[in-house]
Structures are given as C-alpha cells and as structure tokens.
Design a protein around this motif. Structure first.
Motif, PDB file in Angstrom:
ATOM      1  N   LEU A  34      -7.185   7.996   4.160  1.00 29.98           N
ATOM      2  CA  LEU A  34      -5.932   8.305   4.104  1.00 29.98           C
ATOM      3  C   LEU A  34      -5.588   9.601   3.812  1.00 29.98           C
ATOM      4  N   TYR A  92       0.644  -1.482  -2.770  1.00 34.08           N
ATOM      5  CA  TYR A  92      -0.699  -1.300  -2.257  1.00 34.08           C
ATOM      6  C   TYR A  92      -1.191  -2.692  -1.487  1.00 34.08           C
ATOM      7  N   GLY A  93      -2.203  -2.676  -0.741  1.00 34.44           N
ATOM      8  CA  GLY A  93      -2.756  -3.753  -0.369  1.00 34.44           C
ATOM      9  C   GLY A  93      -3.840  -4.446  -1.500  1.00 34.44           C
ATOM     10  N   LEU A 123       0.163   1.743   9.801  1.00 29.83           N
ATOM     11  CA  LEU A 123      -1.275   2.252   9.625  1.00 29.83           C
ATOM     12  C   LEU A 123      -1.937   1.657  10.617  1.00 29.83           C
ATOM     13  N   ASP A 164      -4.478  10.519  -0.514  1.00 30.34           N
ATOM     14  CA  ASP A 164      -5.367  10.328  -1.542  1.00 30.34           C
ATOM     15  C   ASP A 164      -6.481  11.308  -1.587  1.00 30.34           C
ATOM     16  N   ALA A 221      -6.330  -1.705  -2.722  1.00 33.43           N
ATOM     17  CA  ALA A 221      -7.050  -1.111  -1.797  1.00 33.43           C
ATOM     18  C   ALA A 221      -6.427   0.449  -1.816  1.00 33.43           C
ATOM     19  N   ILE A 222      -7.371   1.376  -2.014  1.00 30.02           N
ATOM     20  CA  ILE A 222      -7.053   2.571  -1.975  1.00 30.02           C
ATOM     21  C   ILE A 222      -7.154   3.261  -0.744  1.00 30.02           C
ATOM     22  N   GLY A 223      -6.828   4.567  -0.527  1.00 31.11           N
ATOM     23  CA  GLY A 223      -7.271   4.887   0.845  1.00 31.11           C
ATOM     24  C   GLY A 223      -8.371   5.245   1.429  1.00 31.11           C
ATOM     25  N   THR A 245      -3.873  -3.857   6.624  1.00 31.41           N
ATOM     26  CA  THR A 245      -4.314  -4.973   5.771  1.00 31.41           C
ATOM     27  C   THR A 245      -4.299  -6.230   6.577  1.00 31.41           C
ATOM     28  N   TYR A 264     -11.940   3.563   3.777  1.00 35.22           N
ATOM     29  CA  TYR A 264     -12.476   2.328   4.152  1.00 35.22           C
ATOM     30  C   TYR A 264     -13.652   2.722   5.184  1.00 35.22           C
ATOM     31  N   GLU A 274      -0.743  -7.225   1.624  1.00 34.27           N
ATOM     32  CA  GLU A 274      -0.063  -5.978   1.941  1.00 34.27           C
ATOM     33  C   GLU A 274       1.467  -5.946   0.885  1.00 34.27           C
ATOM     34  N   LYS A 275       1.403  -5.142   0.084  1.00 35.21           N
ATOM     35  CA  LYS A 275       2.447  -4.952  -0.521  1.00 35.21           C
ATOM     36  C   LYS A 275       3.153  -6.177  -1.298  1.00 35.21           C
ATOM     37  N   ARG A 285      -8.812   9.332  -8.829  1.00 37.01           N
ATOM     38  CA  ARG A 285      -8.018   9.317  -7.685  1.00 37.01           C
ATOM     39  C   ARG A 285      -6.743  10.059  -8.089  1.00 37.01           C
TER      40      ARG A 285
END
Ligand code: G1P
Length: 319
Positions: free
Chosen positions: A129, A169-170, A109, A132, A202-204, A230, A206, A189-190, A251
C-alpha cells in the motif's frame, strides 16, 4: 514459485490530506525530497520484485510522469552541467518496469487489486500500500516473501495497534504457530474497538497466492459498500491457510498527518546533510526557556490547557 510481481494500489482520493491532495496524488507528497511512492517502489525492488503494477485513477498522472523520462529537465540539467541532479533524475525513471492500470472509480482496495488479475495470472504476488513506509535493513516485503517460500501460503504483515486506532485497520484473530507468526482464524475490516478480535492489525504489506482474486469476488461488497481486500482474505482463509507475520522494522503511516510528520523528522535525522541542523533546531524548540508553552507541550500537556495556563499566569503577573 518465487514472487516477482507486485501491485501498488494508488487510486485512493487522499481525503485526509486535503486541500494539498485536491490537485496532486497523495502518493506524491514528499518526505524531505522524495515522494512517498518512491520509497514503496524501492522496497519492492529491494525485495526482488521485477514486474510492478501501479493501480491509478483520475488525477494520478503525476505518478506516471514521475517514473517516466523527462527530456526537457534532463537537457536543462545537462546544459548546466549539474551531473549530480541529472543522475538522480535519470535513476528514478530507470528503477524498474512499471505498468499502470486505471481503476475507473474508487470502489475499495479489493476492487483495485482485482483490476490487476489478468496481468498477474496464476502466480503469487505482493501488494504494497502506497501510504506505508517501513524502515528496516531487510525490507518488509522481503520478510513476507521469506515466509511465503517457507510455507507456500499467503502471508500478511501485522503489528500491534493502539486501542483508539483499531477501527482504522483490518484486525486479525490468529493462532500463534512460530516466532512472530500466526495462522489466521479471522480478520475483520475496521471493527469498533470493543468488537475487535485482537489488537493486531494488518498494515499495508501482503503476499498472496492467486486464489485471492476469486475470494475477493466471492466476498462482494463490505464496509462502506466497497470491495474490501480484508473480506477476500477471510474467504481465502477458509480454504487455504493464511499466515500473519509480525514484521521487523519501523512503520510510518504517511497517510496520517502525525505519521507524515514523524516520517519527515526520522528521515531528516537519517540524512547526513540535515541531521545536525535538525537536531539543533529540535533541541532549541524543546528546551527554550523563554517559551514555557513549548516546555509544557513537551511534558505532554495539551495545547489548549497549556495556552490557558500561560494566559492565567500572565494575567496574575499583570495584576
Ligand atoms: C487498508 C485496509 C486495512 C489495512 C490498512 C493498513 O485500509 O483496508 O485492512 O489495515 O489499509 O494501512 P485504509 O488505510 O486504506 O483505509
């Protein structure tokens, strides 16, 4: 400076939806009759975005065609005097000015976002993103822009994540500073759930200051040997405050099969032409007396256990 530009990364391979995504972009999967990416583009427009960059890759031509004019189809609909459909099709291609940049190979990403550096220049920008969809009166991106206008710093949308999903997720470590707002202290991250710094992910969505580009470059490859956004955010947070905001809204992660089904059901229930029939059908499925299997499913029993129970009951009755 207000946020007028946005990036929608849409170069991912969509492996979670194979085989459907073998020859069609995952962003084009429809929720009822509208591709997922249209909801995302509409969120950007309704948040005041005027200049949209979609990062695509091989096999994503359908996205460009979708937002382009389609003269043959329009002529056909005009000849048939199908004005309603004609307007619908024309509306899609006149939504906003969209620019496309190709990511030559999937490399994370962060790398996808770096592709848009020249186009963005020295301005703040949003990232949405493509997987979402967020339902809310005030769009999630507009909520982030409000925070950005207040504090002038990068802000990422977050929400609580169930324990078994933390590694998707982040995950942030944050210090609460105002209602629904944290200052970011770390982001991973993950992570493995037992190593996650919190249960807030963090969802998609920013909003970034342009310094994020150099931070992504500085961070280099991370999880999966890919350039992760991330990691860039973590580097940014060392030199500039970064905020995490618990957005308002519902979401749907349409990149996940269950999330996709949930979105389809919720959107059908919001659709006045479908709502009553769908409700009636769901009611029948859930309450039908001659299908104890469905009732058990409804009561939360696992499909396999329900089948075993029905089989053993049938065996007892027969003998
Ligand atoms: C990406 C990001 C991750 C973020 C997630 C939200 O992961 O890398 O930090 O939490 O989106 O959906 P992906 O879902 O692309 O694997």
């Amino acid at each position: 400076m207000s946020v007028k530009k946005a990036i929608i990364p849409a170069a991912g391979l969509g492996t979670r939806f194979l085989p459907a995504t073998k020859s069609m972009p995952k962003e084009m999967l429809p929720i009822i009759d509208t591709p997922v990416i249209q909801y995302v583009v509409e969120e950007a427009i309704n948040s005041g975005i005027e200049d949209l960059i979609i990062i695509t890759g091989r096999g994503k031509k359908a996205i460009e065609d979708y937002f382009d004019d389609s003269p043959e189809l329009e002529m056909h609909l005009a000849n048939k005097k199908n004005t309603e459909m004609l307007n619908l099709v024309r509306d899609v291609s006149s939504l906003v000015d969209i620019h496309y940049i190709r990511q030559k190979e999937p490399n994370g990403l962060g790398d996808a976002i770096l592709r848009a550096k020249k186009h963005i220049g020295n301005e703040p920008f949003a990232v949405l993103l493509g997987d979402d969809i967020i339902m809310n009166g005030k769009p999630c991106t507009a909520q982030l822009i409000d925070q950005f206008e207040k504090y002038g710093r990068s802000t990422i949308a977050v929400e609580e994540v169930p324990y078994d999903k933390l590694s998707s997720y982040g995950i942030i470590k944050g210090k609460p500073v105002a209602d629904s707002l944290y200052v970011l202290e770390d982001i991973v991250e993950k992570p493995a759930p037992e190593k996650a710094p919190s249960n807030i992910g963090a969802i998609g969505r920013y909003v970034f200051t342009p310094e994020i580009f150099d931070c992504i470059k500085e961070a280099g490859p991370g999880v999966g040997n890919e350039i992760q956004l991330t990691d860039g955010i973590r580097v940014l947070s060392k030199t500039q405050k970064v905020y995490a905001y618990e957005f308002k809204g519902k979401r749907f992660d349409t990149g996940d099969k269950l999330g996709y089904i949930k979105a389809t059901i919720d959107f059908a229930l919001e659709n006045k032409d479908l709502k009553d029939d769908v409700l009636e059908y769901l009611g029948k499925v859930l309450s039908s007396e001659d299908t104890p299997f469905r009732k058990m499913l409804f009561e939360g029993m696992k499909q396999k256990d329900a089948l075993t129970k029905i089989e053993s009951e049938t065996f007892e009755v027969e003998n």
